[in-house]
Motif scaffolding. Sequence first.
Motif, mmCIF file in Angstrom:
data_model
loop_
_atom_site.group_PDB
_atom_site.id
_atom_site.type_symbol
_atom_site.label_atom_id
_atom_site.label_comp_id
_atom_site.label_asym_id
_atom_site.label_seq_id
_atom_site.Cartn_x
_atom_site.Cartn_y
_atom_site.Cartn_z
ATOM 1 N N LYS A 181 0.831 -1.209 0.000
ATOM 2 C CA LYS A 181 0.000 0.000 0.000
ATOM 3 C C LYS A 181 0.867 1.262 0.000
ATOM 4 N N VAL A 182 1.889 1.264 0.855
ATOM 5 C CA VAL A 182 2.799 2.409 0.912
ATOM 6 C C VAL A 182 3.504 2.591 -0.428
ATOM 7 N N ALA A 183 3.942 1.486 -1.010
ATOM 8 C CA ALA A 183 4.643 1.550 -2.287
ATOM 9 C C ALA A 183 3.755 2.108 -3.397
ATOM 10 N N THR A 184 2.495 1.702 -3.423
ATOM 11 C CA THR A 184 1.569 2.185 -4.445
ATOM 12 C C THR A 184 1.353 3.692 -4.323
ATOM 13 N N ASP A 219 -3.605 3.994 10.386
ATOM 14 C CA ASP A 219 -4.871 4.714 10.480
ATOM 15 C C ASP A 219 -4.601 6.183 10.809
ATOM 16 N N PRO A 220 -5.251 7.121 10.105
ATOM 17 C CA PRO A 220 -5.061 8.543 10.412
ATOM 18 C C PRO A 220 -5.419 8.883 11.860
ATOM 19 N N GLY A 221 -6.234 8.027 12.481
ATOM 20 C CA GLY A 221 -6.599 8.239 13.876
ATOM 21 C C GLY A 221 -5.598 7.664 14.860
ATOM 22 N N HIS A 222 -4.529 7.050 14.378
ATOM 23 C CA HIS A 222 -3.485 6.524 15.254
ATOM 24 C C HIS A 222 -2.929 7.676 16.090
ATOM 25 N N PRO A 223 -2.739 7.476 17.399
ATOM 26 C CA PRO A 223 -2.246 8.573 18.255
ATOM 27 C C PRO A 223 -0.970 9.224 17.738
ATOM 28 N N VAL A 224 -0.048 8.421 17.215
ATOM 29 C CA VAL A 224 1.198 8.988 16.688
ATOM 30 C C VAL A 224 0.918 9.843 15.453
ATOM 31 N N ALA A 225 0.056 9.357 14.572
ATOM 32 C CA ALA A 225 -0.292 10.125 13.381
ATOM 33 C C ALA A 225 -0.918 11.463 13.770
ATOM 34 N N GLU A 226 -1.766 11.457 14.773
ATOM 35 C CA GLU A 226 -2.412 12.696 15.220
ATOM 36 C C GLU A 226 -1.385 13.664 15.789
ATOM 37 N N THR A 235 -1.868 9.134 3.363
ATOM 38 C CA THR A 235 -2.405 7.842 3.768
ATOM 39 C C THR A 235 -2.441 6.879 2.592
ATOM 40 N N ALA A 236 -1.875 5.706 2.817
ATOM 41 C CA ALA A 236 -1.853 4.661 1.798
ATOM 42 C C ALA A 236 -2.943 3.649 2.114
ATOM 43 N N ASP A 237 -3.887 3.460 1.219
ATOM 44 C CA ASP A 237 -4.970 2.509 1.464
ATOM 45 C C ASP A 237 -5.324 1.730 0.214
#
Length: 252
Positions: A79-82, A232-239, A250-252
């Motif tokens: 996903k990240v690569a794409t 997940d964009p809601g991940h505490p680190v991401a926030e 975001t790669a999905d």
Amino acid sequence: MLAAERRDHLLGLLAREGKVVAKNVAADLGISEDSVRRDLRDLAAEGLCHRVYGGALPVSPAVADYATRTSVTPDGKRKVATRAAALVRPGSALILDGGTTALAVARTLPPELACTVITHSPTIAAAMIEHPMAEVFLLGGRIFKHSAVACGAAAVEAAQNVSADICLLGVTGVHPEAGLTTGDAEEAAMKRALAARAADTYILASSEKIGTASRFRVLPWEDISGLITDADPGHPVAEQLMARGVEILTAD
């Protein structure tokens, strides 16, 4: 509290809070900071945490050997690569770091894409042979087998003589406090040399690296254009990172 119970408590804190502060644990458990530090040393020796001044952080799974890492979260790396490959424009010059996620990027680039790929990874260079429209420049030096890349003075000097539109850089740890990190000092220096030669630098970080840390800092947050992750964009680190102004793709 028994040593085994303290160990479980520390590992639980790492999992829940993303860090251990020795003085806080000592106060909460009514034990000495020396006891906590001793427990953390033992956990670090087993590869279960990364010790820092005053406590510990979660250790990155990307410190494993190259062959092992190829089987860690392959879907996340894909996903990240794409998402990363979509940033490479026709006719542009790309600096592509080594490692398993970067290899996924090389394999994801369209075969018909006309571009220039500069890399210090023989693995990446070999993968780009399947792209007939791409010019490939391989930077040489001492091979660091953990990531299958060239490092050292010769590789850094070679990097200083190239330039690119974009650099896609891998790290082993992404943490709000520890920053962008990797496990080898020379590899960290090489990554800095590569990033310095591109107009934009994006960090490749599949979700298992988010909230973890390794020993050597790579770059400050202000030196990157963005972070590409499947977390997940809601991940505490991401926030926390977004609150600092870090752009997250975001790669999905």
